[in-house]
Scaffold this motif. Sequence first.
Motif, PDB file in Angstrom:
ATOM      1  N   GLY A  69       0.786  -1.225   0.000  1.00 36.19           N
ATOM      2  CA  GLY A  69       0.000   0.000   0.000  1.00 36.19           C
ATOM      3  C   GLY A  69       0.817   1.273   0.000  1.00 36.19           C
ATOM      4  O   GLY A  69       0.253   2.369   0.110  1.00 36.19           O
ATOM      5  N   ILE A  70       2.131   1.170  -0.127  1.00 41.48           N
ATOM      6  CA  ILE A  70       3.014   2.342  -0.097  1.00 41.48           C
ATOM      7  C   ILE A  70       3.938   2.306  -1.314  1.00 41.48           C
ATOM      8  O   ILE A  70       4.469   1.254  -1.676  1.00 41.48           O
ATOM      9  CB  ILE A  70       3.863   2.373   1.193  1.00 41.48           C
ATOM     10  N   ASP A  71       4.115   3.447  -1.944  1.00 42.01           N
ATOM     11  CA  ASP A  71       4.991   3.530  -3.107  1.00 42.01           C
ATOM     12  C   ASP A  71       6.443   3.688  -2.627  1.00 42.01           C
ATOM     13  O   ASP A  71       7.006   4.774  -2.642  1.00 42.01           O
ATOM     14  CB  ASP A  71       4.584   4.707  -4.002  1.00 42.01           C
ATOM     15  N   LEU A  72       7.015   2.583  -2.178  1.00 36.51           N
ATOM     16  CA  LEU A  72       8.377   2.580  -1.659  1.00 36.51           C
ATOM     17  C   LEU A  72       9.066   1.301  -2.116  1.00 36.51           C
ATOM     18  O   LEU A  72       8.560   0.201  -1.878  1.00 36.51           O
ATOM     19  CB  LEU A  72       8.366   2.646  -0.126  1.00 36.51           C
ATOM     20  N   LYS A  73      10.187   1.457  -2.789  1.00 36.50           N
ATOM     21  CA  LYS A  73      10.909   0.298  -3.305  1.00 36.50           C
ATOM     22  C   LYS A  73      12.375   0.372  -2.896  1.00 36.50           C
ATOM     23  O   LYS A  73      13.109   1.249  -3.339  1.00 36.50           O
ATOM     24  CB  LYS A  73      10.786   0.229  -4.825  1.00 36.50           C
ATOM     25  N   ARG A  74      12.749  -0.523  -2.032  1.00 40.75           N
ATOM     26  CA  ARG A  74      14.133  -0.667  -1.617  1.00 40.75           C
ATOM     27  C   ARG A  74      14.452  -2.156  -1.531  1.00 40.75           C
ATOM     28  O   ARG A  74      13.598  -3.005  -1.729  1.00 40.75           O
ATOM     29  CB  ARG A  74      14.363  -0.008  -0.245  1.00 40.75           C
ATOM     30  N   ASN A  75      15.681  -2.473  -1.226  1.00 40.23           N
ATOM     31  CA  ASN A  75      16.052  -3.842  -0.927  1.00 40.23           C
ATOM     32  C   ASN A  75      16.514  -3.931   0.513  1.00 40.23           C
ATOM     33  O   ASN A  75      16.753  -2.901   1.160  1.00 40.23           O
ATOM     34  CB  ASN A  75      17.119  -4.340  -1.900  1.00 40.23           C
ATOM     35  N   GLN A  76      16.646  -5.150   1.015  1.00 41.14           N
ATOM     36  CA  GLN A  76      16.833  -5.326   2.451  1.00 41.14           C
ATOM     37  C   GLN A  76      17.802  -6.463   2.755  1.00 41.14           C
ATOM     38  O   GLN A  76      17.853  -7.468   2.047  1.00 41.14           O
ATOM     39  CB  GLN A  76      15.465  -5.643   3.076  1.00 41.14           C
ATOM     40  N   GLY A  77      18.562  -6.289   3.824  1.00 40.43           N
ATOM     41  CA  GLY A  77      19.455  -7.335   4.307  1.00 40.43           C
ATOM     42  C   GLY A  77      19.394  -7.448   5.820  1.00 40.43           C
ATOM     43  O   GLY A  77      18.862  -6.564   6.501  1.00 40.43           O
ATOM     44  N   ILE A  78      19.951  -8.543   6.323  1.00 37.69           N
ATOM     45  CA  ILE A  78      20.048  -8.759   7.764  1.00 37.69           C
ATOM     46  C   ILE A  78      21.376  -8.194   8.247  1.00 37.69           C
ATOM     47  O   ILE A  78      22.418  -8.422   7.630  1.00 37.69           O
ATOM     48  CB  ILE A  78      19.973 -10.260   8.109  1.00 37.69           C
ATOM     49  N   ARG A  79      21.373  -7.454   9.333  1.00 36.74           N
ATOM     50  CA  ARG A  79      22.599  -6.840   9.843  1.00 36.74           C
ATOM     51  C   ARG A  79      23.649  -7.889  10.170  1.00 36.74           C
ATOM     52  O   ARG A  79      23.360  -8.943  10.762  1.00 36.74           O
ATOM     53  CB  ARG A  79      22.291  -6.020  11.098  1.00 36.74           C
ATOM     54  N   ALA A  80      24.895  -7.597   9.820  1.00 41.55           N
ATOM     55  CA  ALA A  80      26.002  -8.526  10.048  1.00 41.55           C
ATOM     56  C   ALA A  80      26.211  -8.819  11.527  1.00 41.55           C
ATOM     57  O   ALA A  80      26.449  -9.964  11.927  1.00 41.55           O
ATOM     58  CB  ALA A  80      27.282  -7.954   9.441  1.00 41.55           C
ATOM     59  N   ASP A  81      26.123  -7.781  12.376  1.00 42.62           N
ATOM     60  CA  ASP A  81      26.386  -8.002  13.801  1.00 42.62           C
ATOM     61  C   ASP A  81      25.342  -8.900  14.448  1.00 42.62           C
ATOM     62  O   ASP A  81      25.644  -9.640  15.380  1.00 42.62           O
ATOM     63  CB  ASP A  81      26.503  -6.663  14.548  1.00 42.62           C
ATOM     64  N   ARG A  82      24.106  -8.859  13.934  1.00 42.83           N
ATOM     65  CA  ARG A  82      23.054  -9.724  14.490  1.00 42.83           C
ATOM     66  C   ARG A  82      23.307 -11.186  14.114  1.00 42.83           C
ATOM     67  O   ARG A  82      23.100 -12.095  14.919  1.00 42.83           O
ATOM     68  CB  ARG A  82      21.679  -9.281  13.988  1.00 42.83           C
ATOM     69  N   ILE A  83      23.769 -11.416  12.888  1.00 40.49           N
ATOM     70  CA  ILE A  83      24.088 -12.785  12.457  1.00 40.49           C
ATOM     71  C   ILE A  83      25.274 -13.322  13.241  1.00 40.49           C
ATOM     72  O   ILE A  83      25.253 -14.450  13.744  1.00 40.49           O
ATOM     73  CB  ILE A  83      24.385 -12.818  10.946  1.00 40.49           C
ATOM     74  N   LEU A  84      26.318 -12.504  13.380  1.00 40.00           N
ATOM     75  CA  LEU A  84      27.527 -12.955  14.073  1.00 40.00           C
ATOM     76  C   LEU A  84      27.260 -13.212  15.561  1.00 40.00           C
ATOM     77  O   LEU A  84      27.902 -14.082  16.158  1.00 40.00           O
ATOM     78  CB  LEU A  84      28.636 -11.924  13.895  1.00 40.00           C
ATOM     79  N   ALA A  85      26.319 -12.484  16.143  1.00 38.08           N
ATOM     80  CA  ALA A  85      25.966 -12.735  17.542  1.00 38.08           C
ATOM     81  C   ALA A  85      25.366 -14.129  17.698  1.00 38.08           C
ATOM     82  O   ALA A  85      25.604 -14.815  18.712  1.00 38.08           O
ATOM     83  CB  ALA A  85      24.981 -11.682  18.030  1.00 38.08           C
ATOM     84  N   ARG A  86      24.624 -14.572  16.693  1.00 37.78           N
ATOM     85  CA  ARG A  86      24.056 -15.923  16.723  1.00 37.78           C
ATOM     86  C   ARG A  86      25.109 -16.995  16.445  1.00 37.78           C
ATOM     87  O   ARG A  86      24.917 -18.156  16.788  1.00 37.78           O
ATOM     88  CB  ARG A  86      22.924 -16.026  15.697  1.00 37.78           C
ATOM     89  N   LEU A  87      26.184 -16.596  15.792  1.00 42.80           N
ATOM     90  CA  LEU A  87      27.239 -17.552  15.430  1.00 42.80           C
ATOM     91  C   LEU A  87      28.431 -17.493  16.392  1.00 42.80           C
ATOM     92  O   LEU A  87      29.480 -18.060  16.092  1.00 42.80           O
ATOM     93  CB  LEU A  87      27.729 -17.266  14.004  1.00 42.80           C
ATOM     94  N   LYS A  88      28.265 -16.845  17.529  1.00 40.21           N
ATOM     95  CA  LYS A  88      29.405 -16.621  18.417  1.00 40.21           C
ATOM     96  C   LYS A  88      29.990 -17.914  18.968  1.00 40.21           C
ATOM     97  O   LYS A  88      31.165 -17.949  19.371  1.00 40.21           O
ATOM     98  CB  LYS A  88      29.019 -15.685  19.560  1.00 40.21           C
ATOM     99  N   THR A  89      29.207 -18.991  19.007  1.00 36.42           N
ATOM    100  CA  THR A  89      29.731 -20.271  19.489  1.00 36.42           C
ATOM    101  C   THR A  89      30.263 -21.139  18.351  1.00 36.42           C
ATOM    102  O   THR A  89      30.731 -22.256  18.594  1.00 36.42           O
ATOM    103  CB  THR A  89      28.636 -21.050  20.243  1.00 36.42           C
ATOM    104  N   THR A  90      30.193 -20.638  17.128  1.00 35.04           N
ATOM    105  CA  THR A  90      30.686 -21.381  15.962  1.00 35.04           C
ATOM    106  C   THR A  90      32.081 -20.887  15.595  1.00 35.04           C
ATOM    107  O   THR A  90      32.294 -19.688  15.417  1.00 35.04           O
ATOM    108  CB  THR A  90      29.748 -21.187  14.754  1.00 35.04           C
ATOM    109  N   ALA A  91      33.009 -21.801  15.481  1.00 34.27           N
ATOM    110  CA  ALA A  91      34.389 -21.431  15.143  1.00 34.27           C
ATOM    111  C   ALA A  91      34.480 -21.028  13.679  1.00 34.27           C
ATOM    112  O   ALA A  91      34.127 -21.793  12.789  1.00 34.27           O
ATOM    113  CB  ALA A  91      35.323 -22.599  15.422  1.00 34.27           C
ATOM    114  N   LEU A  92      34.932 -19.801  13.438  1.00 31.10           N
ATOM    115  CA  LEU A  92      35.149 -19.304  12.085  1.00 31.10           C
ATOM    116  C   LEU A  92      36.624 -18.931  11.973  1.00 31.10           C
ATOM    117  O   LEU A  92      37.013 -17.802  12.264  1.00 31.10           O
ATOM    118  CB  LEU A  92      34.251 -18.090  11.804  1.00 31.10           C
ATOM    119  N   PRO A  93      37.488 -19.878  11.549  1.00 35.44           N
ATOM    120  CA  PRO A  93      38.930 -19.623  11.507  1.00 35.44           C
ATOM    121  C   PRO A  93      39.293 -18.535  10.519  1.00 35.44           C
ATOM    122  O   PRO A  93      38.617 -18.341   9.503  1.00 35.44           O
ATOM    123  CB  PRO A  93      39.514 -20.975  11.086  1.00 35.44           C
TER     124      PRO A  93
END
Length: 340
Positions: free
Chosen positions: A262-286
């Motif tokens: 219902g709104i004339d707005l066109k952008r694209n979207q991503g998930i913030r990197a820091d939020r993803i990395l916070a979920r992966l904090k127990t995963t080893a990423l060498p």
Amino acid sequence: RLVDGAGWIDGNATSGPQAALAKRAHTLPLREIAPFCKQIEGNLCVITASRPGETVKFGTGILVGEDLVLTAFHTLEQHITRNGHQPIAGGRLFAFFEHIGLGAAIDPEAQTPPDVLKVAFHADWLVSSCAHMPDDGKFLRPSAEQEAQLCDHLDFALIRLAEPVGRHTRQFSGGVRRLWWDITKHSAQYLDDERIIIPQHINGLPQRIDFGRYSEADSNYDTSRTRIRYNTETDGGASGAPCFNQRFEFVGLHNAAFRPEGIDLKRNQGIRADRILARLKTTALPSPADWKAPVPLWRVSNDPARPGGDTSTEASQIKAGWGAALDTVNKQFDAFTPKR
């Protein structure tokens, strides 16, 4: 010579008005773009997901460990159990690297194009994941309930490949290791009009890239502070593509269009990197720096699926046994090579 904030340029021979159209990151240095593109093209991959008789679903992924790929959850959703987030057997799941230049879309059932590396997922491939948000990008301001859901629906999947391709060379004939992108070197700072750079595979086609800009106003609609919005161009199959700022720091994972109903707005979207990395904090990423070879590696594998960089005992024996012969060949080659 810049003489005022409006961007007037004063030259010795001629002068004229120049307009800076954005708040920041007006231009990027070419000498920094080239090494970025060279590295990312070896780390980016096409993700294909299907079952026998079904239409192939495309996504984009980025190699973040020797055998780890980060991509969008919703691309693989049909292959993951709803409760417990376990992989469902029977899927045909692949990552295709080196799909660059010109060419058609990847067909996982057809013969793999020359120079493209096809890698199957590991039998136990799902390392970590976070489900996608229903109607993500289709509402302007989230309700209190939606805000809580956004924090728990970050739409990413970390998958394990059947081969440690990051330790192998990019070319079948040998050379330097492929390595992987160190996403721990990220940025959680987002300023209006900063660059959002997205290398991507659209609908399984060869790599493309677009340079857009971050929108502070549109991102601020997300009160959960988990999404970023931008005007960088994407299309189907780009979900899971990494987002970078003008310093080539990892800032997000593309996952959806932002088109509130219902709104004339066109952008694209991503998930913030820091939020993803916070979920992966127990995963080893060498760090890929631990695997950098001081010199290019000889190709010691006869299997195109495992090009160069084999560090096995057998490989060491082969190289040791042929060392003297190679020195002789190199000297003869140097003798007949024109000097510049």
